[in-house]
Write an enzyme that holds these catalytic residues in place. Sequence first.
Site, PDB file in Angstrom:
ATOM      1  N   ASN A   1      -6.639  -7.512  -0.358  1.00 46.77           N
ATOM      2  CA  ASN A   1      -5.643  -6.495  -0.685  1.00 46.77           C
ATOM      3  C   ASN A   1      -4.385  -6.819   0.126  1.00 46.77           C
ATOM      4  O   ASN A   1      -4.337  -6.563   1.320  1.00 46.77           O
ATOM      5  CB  ASN A   1      -6.185  -5.102  -0.317  1.00 46.77           C
ATOM      6  CG  ASN A   1      -5.152  -4.015  -0.531  1.00 46.77           C
ATOM      7  OD1 ASN A   1      -4.120  -4.238  -1.155  1.00 46.77           O
ATOM      8  ND2 ASN A   1      -5.434  -2.826  -0.006  1.00 46.77           N
ATOM      9  N   TRP A   2      -3.416  -7.418  -0.558  1.00 47.33           N
ATOM     10  CA  TRP A   2      -2.206  -7.856   0.158  1.00 47.33           C
ATOM     11  C   TRP A   2      -1.298  -6.682   0.524  1.00 47.33           C
ATOM     12  O   TRP A   2      -0.365  -6.840   1.297  1.00 47.33           O
ATOM     13  CB  TRP A   2      -1.420  -8.853  -0.701  1.00 47.33           C
ATOM     14  CG  TRP A   2      -2.129 -10.149  -0.991  1.00 47.33           C
ATOM     15  CD1 TRP A   2      -3.393 -10.511  -0.582  1.00 47.33           C
ATOM     16  CD2 TRP A   2      -1.629 -11.257  -1.759  1.00 47.33           C
ATOM     17  NE1 TRP A   2      -3.694 -11.770  -1.051  1.00 47.33           N
ATOM     18  CE2 TRP A   2      -2.631 -12.255  -1.778  1.00 47.33           C
ATOM     19  CE3 TRP A   2      -0.425 -11.498  -2.435  1.00 47.33           C
ATOM     20  CZ2 TRP A   2      -2.471 -13.469  -2.437  1.00 47.33           C
ATOM     21  CZ3 TRP A   2      -0.267 -12.705  -3.101  1.00 47.33           C
ATOM     22  CH2 TRP A   2      -1.279 -13.682  -3.105  1.00 47.33           C
ATOM     23  N   LYS A   3      -1.547  -5.526  -0.061  1.00 46.22           N
ATOM     24  CA  LYS A   3      -0.702  -4.343   0.166  1.00 46.22           C
ATOM     25  C   LYS A   3       0.776  -4.691  -0.090  1.00 46.22           C
ATOM     26  O   LYS A   3       1.069  -5.530  -0.936  1.00 46.22           O
ATOM     27  CB  LYS A   3      -0.913  -3.776   1.566  1.00 46.22           C
ATOM     28  CG  LYS A   3      -2.382  -3.583   1.920  1.00 46.22           C
ATOM     29  CD  LYS A   3      -2.589  -2.752   3.142  1.00 46.22           C
ATOM     30  CE  LYS A   3      -4.060  -2.748   3.504  1.00 46.22           C
ATOM     31  NZ  LYS A   3      -4.403  -1.836   4.567  1.00 46.22           N
TER      32      LYS A   3
ATOM     33  N   HIS B   1      -7.457   3.746  -3.042  1.00 44.81           N
ATOM     34  CA  HIS B   1      -7.348   3.261  -1.656  1.00 44.81           C
ATOM     35  C   HIS B   1      -6.902   4.412  -0.758  1.00 44.81           C
ATOM     36  O   HIS B   1      -6.129   5.274  -1.187  1.00 44.81           O
ATOM     37  CB  HIS B   1      -6.344   2.103  -1.597  1.00 44.81           C
ATOM     38  CG  HIS B   1      -6.390   1.382  -0.280  1.00 44.81           C
ATOM     39  ND1 HIS B   1      -5.754   1.864   0.837  1.00 44.81           N
ATOM     40  CD2 HIS B   1      -7.016   0.242   0.104  1.00 44.81           C
ATOM     41  CE1 HIS B   1      -5.983   1.044   1.851  1.00 44.81           C
ATOM     42  NE2 HIS B   1      -6.750   0.043   1.426  1.00 44.81           N
TER      43      HIS B   1
ATOM     44  N   GLU C   1      -4.809   4.597   1.469  1.00 43.80           N
ATOM     45  CA  GLU C   1      -3.346   4.732   1.614  1.00 43.80           C
ATOM     46  C   GLU C   1      -2.751   5.442   0.403  1.00 43.80           C
ATOM     47  O   GLU C   1      -1.773   6.179   0.528  1.00 43.80           O
ATOM     48  CB  GLU C   1      -2.728   3.338   1.827  1.00 43.80           C
ATOM     49  CG  GLU C   1      -3.050   2.804   3.220  1.00 43.80           C
ATOM     50  CD  GLU C   1      -3.171   1.292   3.329  1.00 43.80           C
ATOM     51  OE1 GLU C   1      -2.638   0.574   2.456  1.00 43.80           O
ATOM     52  OE2 GLU C   1      -3.815   0.827   4.294  1.00 43.80           O
TER      53      GLU C   1
ATOM     54  N   GLU D   1     -14.679   2.114   2.471  1.00 44.96           N
ATOM     55  CA  GLU D   1     -13.708   1.770   3.506  1.00 44.96           C
ATOM     56  C   GLU D   1     -13.501   2.965   4.434  1.00 44.96           C
ATOM     57  O   GLU D   1     -12.694   3.859   4.130  1.00 44.96           O
ATOM     58  CB  GLU D   1     -12.363   1.422   2.860  1.00 44.96           C
ATOM     59  CG  GLU D   1     -12.414   0.257   1.907  1.00 44.96           C
ATOM     60  CD  GLU D   1     -11.061  -0.423   1.823  1.00 44.96           C
ATOM     61  OE1 GLU D   1     -10.992  -1.595   2.189  1.00 44.96           O
ATOM     62  OE2 GLU D   1     -10.074   0.225   1.438  1.00 44.96           O
TER      63      GLU D   1
ATOM     64  N   GLY E   1      -7.190  -1.482   9.107  1.00 45.17           N
ATOM     65  CA  GLY E   1      -5.985  -1.921   9.815  1.00 45.17           C
ATOM     66  C   GLY E   1      -5.999  -1.603  11.298  1.00 45.17           C
ATOM     67  O   GLY E   1      -4.988  -1.719  11.983  1.00 45.17           O
TER      68      GLY E   1
ATOM     69  N   GLY F   1      -7.984  -6.462   3.969  1.00 46.34           N
ATOM     70  CA  GLY F   1      -6.536  -6.262   4.028  1.00 46.34           C
ATOM     71  C   GLY F   1      -5.877  -7.364   4.847  1.00 46.34           C
ATOM     72  O   GLY F   1      -5.600  -8.458   4.353  1.00 46.34           O
ATOM     73  N   GLY F   2      -5.664  -7.088   6.127  1.00 48.27           N
ATOM     74  CA  GLY F   2      -4.909  -7.995   7.004  1.00 48.27           C
ATOM     75  C   GLY F   2      -5.327  -9.449   6.913  1.00 48.27           C
ATOM     76  O   GLY F   2      -4.478 -10.341   6.786  1.00 48.27           O
TER      77      GLY F   2
END
Length: 252
Positions: free
Chosen positions: A11-13, A97, A99, A169, A175, A236-237
């Site tokens: 997930n590059w966001k 997600h 976010e 998650e 993160g 993610g990261g």
Amino acid sequence: MSHRKNIVAGNWKMNKNYEEGRTLAREIVAKLKPSETLAILGAPYIHLKGVSHIISDINNLHLAAQNCHQEEGGAYTGEISTGMLRSVGCDYVILGHSERRDYFEESNQLINAKVKKTLADGMLPIFCCGEKLPVREAGDHEKLVAQQVKEGLFDLSATDFSKVVIAYEPVWAIGTGVTASPDQAQEMHAFIRSLVVDQYGEEVADATSILYGGSVKPGNAKELFSQPDVDGGLVGGASLNAADFLAIMDAM
Ligand code: PEP
């Protein structure tokens, strides 16, 4: 023996400009080994077509969007429809997600509508769920996740549900560098799978891929993925770096 897919989804966001995104996709394509594990790149909207061209020859590499709109089209300035996503080669859509739930106030009902629209347009939802720290500390994490999963997914037909990938998650692990322990992940994944058994039966539950997300790194992926109900990761990261993403693939 279960026949569910193992999956590592990045997930590059809201990271990487267009050229940087294409470079990352090329680096992954150059080194990705043929594997039974499916790799998915969750790129920003404007990257999708470019990344789709780069990955098109690789069998076990697919493309995801990070969101979609639930309506067919029309006067929704700034939004993206599932038909548009499909038309640029998107196979998966990450939905729900934390976010999106937090910063954009997406409810279980809205996420459910997006899940249905994604399926109706022939793409596969990666449905995210997970609790915040105070909920876990209060011992209510299973109750909360059960509500997210039931309200988000459980009015789907068994045929539709079987196309869904679930990602657990825990919000406190996203993160933050803090990962759920392998035992914590396994416990929740087994609980989610038991919910699926109750609703759709053993066969569907056994075929459902449940990914763990929350500070997955090359150093912790193997232990997490070795849990019996952890079928891969939503990353993610670490997905922003080709070597890290590939090392996580290798850990599967
Ligand atoms: C995510 O955003 O889905 C995620 C798991 O992020 P990170 O790996 O950076 O914790």
